[in-house]
Design a protein around this motif. Structure first.
Motif, mmCIF file in Angstrom:
data_model
loop_
_atom_site.group_PDB
_atom_site.id
_atom_site.type_symbol
_atom_site.label_atom_id
_atom_site.label_comp_id
_atom_site.label_asym_id
_atom_site.label_seq_id
_atom_site.Cartn_x
_atom_site.Cartn_y
_atom_site.Cartn_z
ATOM 1 N N ASP A 31 49.480 30.135 34.312
ATOM 2 C CA ASP A 31 48.576 29.701 33.247
ATOM 3 C C ASP A 31 47.484 30.762 33.086
ATOM 4 O OD1 ASP A 31 46.806 28.473 31.519
ATOM 5 O OD2 ASP A 31 46.380 26.767 32.832
ATOM 6 N N GLU A 32 47.407 31.366 31.915
ATOM 7 C CA GLU A 32 46.442 32.442 31.692
ATOM 8 C C GLU A 32 45.168 31.969 31.007
ATOM 9 O OE1 GLU A 32 48.090 36.090 30.197
ATOM 10 O OE2 GLU A 32 49.782 36.018 31.588
ATOM 11 N N SER A 33 44.918 30.676 31.032
ATOM 12 C CA SER A 33 43.704 30.131 30.414
ATOM 13 C C SER A 33 42.471 30.526 31.212
ATOM 14 C CB SER A 33 43.758 28.604 30.365
ATOM 15 O OG SER A 33 44.917 28.170 29.696
ATOM 16 N N LEU A 34 41.387 30.813 30.481
ATOM 17 C CA LEU A 34 40.095 31.053 31.128
ATOM 18 C C LEU A 34 39.607 29.752 31.746
ATOM 19 C CD1 LEU A 34 38.042 33.268 28.658
ATOM 20 C CD2 LEU A 34 38.322 33.693 31.088
ATOM 21 N N ARG A 35 38.926 29.863 32.870
ATOM 22 C CA ARG A 35 38.369 28.682 33.529
ATOM 23 C C ARG A 35 36.862 28.651 33.327
ATOM 24 N NH1 ARG A 35 41.658 29.066 39.225
ATOM 25 N NH2 ARG A 35 43.690 28.515 38.360
ATOM 26 N N GLY A 36 36.390 27.683 32.565
ATOM 27 C CA GLY A 36 34.957 27.508 32.349
ATOM 28 C C GLY A 36 34.271 28.784 31.912
ATOM 29 N N LYS A 37 33.256 29.177 32.646
ATOM 30 C CA LYS A 37 32.485 30.379 32.313
ATOM 31 C C LYS A 37 32.902 31.552 33.196
ATOM 32 C CE LYS A 37 28.637 27.741 30.609
ATOM 33 N NZ LYS A 37 27.347 27.869 30.052
ATOM 34 N N GLU A 38 34.204 31.651 33.448
ATOM 35 C CA GLU A 38 34.753 32.709 34.295
ATOM 36 C C GLU A 38 34.447 34.082 33.706
ATOM 37 O OE1 GLU A 38 38.923 32.934 36.735
ATOM 38 O OE2 GLU A 38 39.024 32.372 34.630
ATOM 39 N N TYR A 43 38.358 36.755 36.145
ATOM 40 C CA TYR A 43 39.546 36.302 35.417
ATOM 41 C C TYR A 43 40.731 37.236 35.654
ATOM 42 C CZ TYR A 43 42.497 35.482 31.276
ATOM 43 O OH TYR A 43 43.551 35.258 30.428
ATOM 44 N N ARG A 46 41.914 37.119 39.267
ATOM 45 C CA ARG A 46 42.605 35.850 39.567
ATOM 46 C C ARG A 46 44.027 35.864 39.021
ATOM 47 N NH1 ARG A 46 43.556 31.439 36.524
ATOM 48 N NH2 ARG A 46 41.977 31.933 34.957
ATOM 49 N N GLU A 50 47.359 35.385 41.195
ATOM 50 C CA GLU A 50 48.258 34.245 40.970
ATOM 51 C C GLU A 50 49.673 34.706 40.631
ATOM 52 O OE1 GLU A 50 46.415 31.666 38.071
ATOM 53 O OE2 GLU A 50 44.922 30.959 39.518
#
Length: 193
Positions: A31-38, A43, A46, A50
């Motif tokens: 999953d290449e979605s940004l996490r919050g205010k990463e 990013y 990570r 992963e």
């Protein structure tokens, strides 16, 4: 030892092949979605980690497995410019990059049974001013669809690049000098074809 490249990117495959290090490829999905205010640095690191972990999981029965994975992003100020979804977005990206510098971040991760190592390489890329006509021309080349930041330095998009400061191969998708040094520290060396 068996080296696996956890990537289907033809550019990464071609770059790693230049080293004469033998490897096999793995198709991994994360999953290449940004996490919050990463932050961009967190990013890209990570995602590389992963991808390496996902690749290692698929070959963990191979006792000597070494999995290499990478991710590349284009950052303008603090904004990550992903792959454009359509012509309008591609044009917006090139207009934003025109006549300015931006940072290309490529992180790579190397996973073995004992450890995982993550390293990031930043390169500054300078664009000359780009005309609207050139933006339209570039869209019709078909190159932009799968490129972070909406351009490929190694092909027709290279005409927009006036200079770089850092690693050219990292902008293409795999920082060769750093990757080879890291692999050599694990005992992986090039072999004559």
């Amino acid at each position: 030892m068996t080296l696996y490249l956890a990537s289907t990117s033809p550019r990464r495959r071609e770059l790693l092949a230049q080293t004469d290090i033998k490897f096999s490829t793995l198709d991994v999905a994360v999953d290449e979605s940004l996490r919050g205010k990463e932050l961009p640095t967190a990013y890209v690191e990570r995602l590389a980690k992963e991808k390496a972990e996902a690749g290692f999981k698929s070959v963990q029965d191979d006792e000597g497995a070494i999995v290499l994975a990478a991710d590349t992003i284009v950052v303008l100020e603090e904004d990550i410019l992903g792959k454009p979804s359509d012509q309008s977005q591609a044009g917006q990206m090139l207009r934003a990059l025109s006549g300015r510098s931006h940072t290309v971040m490529t992180a790579f991760a190397i996973k073995t049974k004992e450890q995982i190592r993550v390293q990031r390489v930043n390169t500054t890329v300078f664009f000359r001013s780009i005309t609207s006509k050139e933006i339209d021309w570039y869209w019709h080349t078909g190159e932009q669809q799968d490129k972070a930041g909406g351009y490929g330095i190694q092909s027709k998009g290279g005409v927009f690049v006036s200079a770089i400061s850092g690693s050219y191969s990292a902008v293409v998708g795999l920082p060769l000098a750093e990757v080879v040094t890291a692999l050599q520290s694990l005992g992986v060396f090039p072999e004559p074809a």
